[in-house]
Design an enzyme around this catalytic site. Structure first.
Site, PDB file in Angstrom:
ATOM      1  N   ASP A   1       4.884 -12.329 -15.696  1.00 29.84           N
ATOM      2  CA  ASP A   1       3.486 -12.519 -15.313  1.00 29.84           C
ATOM      3  C   ASP A   1       2.550 -12.504 -16.516  1.00 29.84           C
ATOM      4  O   ASP A   1       2.965 -12.195 -17.639  1.00 29.84           O
ATOM      5  CB  ASP A   1       3.069 -11.450 -14.285  1.00 29.84           C
ATOM      6  CG  ASP A   1       3.499 -10.038 -14.659  1.00 29.84           C
ATOM      7  OD1 ASP A   1       3.955  -9.830 -15.800  1.00 29.84           O
ATOM      8  OD2 ASP A   1       3.379  -9.134 -13.818  1.00 29.84           O
TER       9      ASP A   1
ATOM     10  N   GLU B   1       1.551  -7.957  -5.356  1.00 28.20           N
ATOM     11  CA  GLU B   1       0.947  -6.758  -4.782  1.00 28.20           C
ATOM     12  C   GLU B   1       1.356  -6.643  -3.310  1.00 28.20           C
ATOM     13  O   GLU B   1       1.863  -7.617  -2.728  1.00 28.20           O
ATOM     14  CB  GLU B   1      -0.579  -6.861  -4.905  1.00 28.20           C
ATOM     15  CG  GLU B   1      -1.095  -6.934  -6.337  1.00 28.20           C
ATOM     16  CD  GLU B   1      -1.275  -5.563  -6.990  1.00 28.20           C
ATOM     17  OE1 GLU B   1      -0.554  -4.620  -6.630  1.00 28.20           O
ATOM     18  OE2 GLU B   1      -2.150  -5.450  -7.870  1.00 28.20           O
TER      19      GLU B   1
ATOM     20  N   HIS C   1       4.718  -2.606  -6.100  1.00 28.33           N
ATOM     21  CA  HIS C   1       4.676  -4.024  -6.483  1.00 28.33           C
ATOM     22  C   HIS C   1       5.703  -4.328  -7.578  1.00 28.33           C
ATOM     23  O   HIS C   1       6.093  -3.442  -8.338  1.00 28.33           O
ATOM     24  CB  HIS C   1       3.261  -4.477  -6.867  1.00 28.33           C
ATOM     25  CG  HIS C   1       2.726  -4.011  -8.174  1.00 28.33           C
ATOM     26  ND1 HIS C   1       1.532  -3.332  -8.307  1.00 28.33           N
ATOM     27  CD2 HIS C   1       3.186  -4.140  -9.433  1.00 28.33           C
ATOM     28  CE1 HIS C   1       1.295  -3.084  -9.573  1.00 28.33           C
ATOM     29  NE2 HIS C   1       2.293  -3.557 -10.284  1.00 28.33           N
TER      30      HIS C   1
ATOM     31  N   ASN D   1       2.482   1.397  -6.210  1.00 30.01           N
ATOM     32  CA  ASN D   1       2.367   0.948  -4.809  1.00 30.01           C
ATOM     33  C   ASN D   1       3.543   0.058  -4.393  1.00 30.01           C
ATOM     34  O   ASN D   1       3.503  -0.576  -3.343  1.00 30.01           O
ATOM     35  CB  ASN D   1       1.032   0.225  -4.584  1.00 30.01           C
ATOM     36  CG  ASN D   1       0.904  -1.053  -5.411  1.00 30.01           C
ATOM     37  OD1 ASN D   1       1.846  -1.445  -6.100  1.00 30.01           O
ATOM     38  ND2 ASN D   1      -0.248  -1.692  -5.360  1.00 30.01           N
TER      39      ASN D   1
HETATM   40  C1  GLP Z   1       2.136  -4.087 -14.082  1.00 34.29           C
HETATM   41  C2  GLP Z   1       3.174  -5.176 -14.370  1.00 34.29           C
HETATM   42  C3  GLP Z   1       4.501  -4.840 -13.724  1.00 34.29           C
HETATM   43  C4  GLP Z   1       4.911  -3.419 -14.093  1.00 34.29           C
HETATM   44  C5  GLP Z   1       3.875  -2.443 -13.609  1.00 34.29           C
HETATM   45  C6  GLP Z   1       4.226  -0.989 -13.895  1.00 34.29           C
HETATM   46  O1  GLP Z   1       1.640  -4.208 -12.819  1.00 34.29           O
HETATM   47  N1  GLP Z   1       2.722  -6.455 -13.903  1.00 34.29           N
HETATM   48  O2  GLP Z   1       5.481  -5.786 -14.143  1.00 34.29           O
HETATM   49  O3  GLP Z   1       6.169  -3.131 -13.510  1.00 34.29           O
HETATM   50  O4  GLP Z   1       2.646  -2.765 -14.258  1.00 34.29           O
HETATM   51  O5  GLP Z   1       3.895  -0.645 -15.210  1.00 34.29           O
HETATM   52  P1  GLP Z   1       4.465   0.608 -15.969  1.00 34.29           P
HETATM   53  O6  GLP Z   1       5.845   0.265 -16.392  1.00 34.29           O
HETATM   54  O7  GLP Z   1       3.543   0.778 -17.144  1.00 34.29           O
HETATM   55  O8  GLP Z   1       4.416   1.758 -15.027  1.00 34.29           O
END
Ligand code: GLP
Length: 257
Positions: free
Chosen positions: A67, A143, A138, A136
């Protein structure tokens, strides 16, 4: 689904690095889906070390990132382009012409998303997709409420996500409200998925993902339907699992996912 519960973040990163390294050694021209966020950082450090100290060759791999924020140029220090180059690609011998990260500045986003899907297909499909998980539930920027069959497209970020991100931006007006993201269906088409999670703040999401019903309200639950999913989580992320004990008695290396 092979769930491996390891002691902590470092052990999770180590095990993930073993799986990714094995994939690249087995198939040097692997198509690998990369994720951003704090979760895969330890994995990326180890991959860079495996390149620098052990000659792991990334020159033939093709990469696709999950993304990117809409409206951020690649040079912005909060863009996922910037994240990937500074945290991994600058430290390995990846071929820049084989790196794909969604273009948050594309003029025609719908066209771009269709092209991205075609590129993945032309590359032979994703061999391995690395995933983190949002609190959450995702995955990428799918989302809650995202279609479980979705493909790459633009999504509106939830208020929770934009609020979480606000601290990284000096100007509140700069905080992205939209992202281009691979869809849940795009991720599910990968031959192998590797879901990583660490820390207490993810324990509810992990419980819902592994033990809850499959639902678009927790997009990560779709991994229950994947034929080859590795879920590597640490004790803190596993702390709310009802079947925690069962996962503990499985010898991971004796099993396929
Ligand atoms: C963002 C990214 C996800 C990632 C998430 C969790 O939303 N788009 O790909 O998994 O953050 O991030 P973290 O690994 O910092 O908890």
């Amino acid at each position: 689904m092979l769930v491996e519960i390891v002691s902590d973040y470092e052990a999770m990163s180590e095990r993930a690095a073993e799986i990714v390294t094995h994939q690249i050694r087995k198939k040097p021209d692997s198509v690998i889906g990369f994720a951003t966020g704090s979760t895969p950082l330890g994995l990326y450090q180890r991959l860079a070390q495996n390149h620098q100290a052990r000659g792991l060759d990334f020159s033939k791999i093709t990469t696709f990132n999950l993304d990117e924020y809409v409206g951020l140029p690649p040079s912005h220090n909060q863009s996922y382009h910037y994240f990937m180059w500074t945290n991994l690609f600058d430290h390995i011998n990846v071929d820049p012409s084989k790196v794909h990260i969604p273009q948050g500045m594309a003029d025609d986003i719908d066209d771009f998303c269709q092209w991205y899907e075609r590129r993945i297909e032309q590359a032979g499909g994703l061999d391995l997709q690395i995933l983190g998980i949002g609190a959450n539930g995702h995955i990428a920027f799918n989302e809650p409420g995202s279609s479980l069959g979705s493909r790459t497209r633009i999504k509106t970020l939830t208020e929770e996500t934009t609020q979480n991100n606000a601290r990284f931006f000096d100007d509140p007006d700069e905080v992205p409200r939209y992202a281009i993201t691979m869809g849940v269906g795009t991720i599910m088409a990968a031959k192998t998925v590797l879901l990583l999670s660490s820390g207490e703040s993810k324990a509810n999401a992990i419980r819902a993902t592994l033990e809850g019903p499959i639902t678009a309200m927790v997009p990560a639950t779709i991994v229950q339907l994947h034929q080859r999913a590795y879920v590597i989580i640490d004790e803190a992320a596993a702390s709310k699992l009802e079947y925690r004990h069962h996962h503990g008695i499985i010898e991971p290396k004796q099993q396929n996912p």
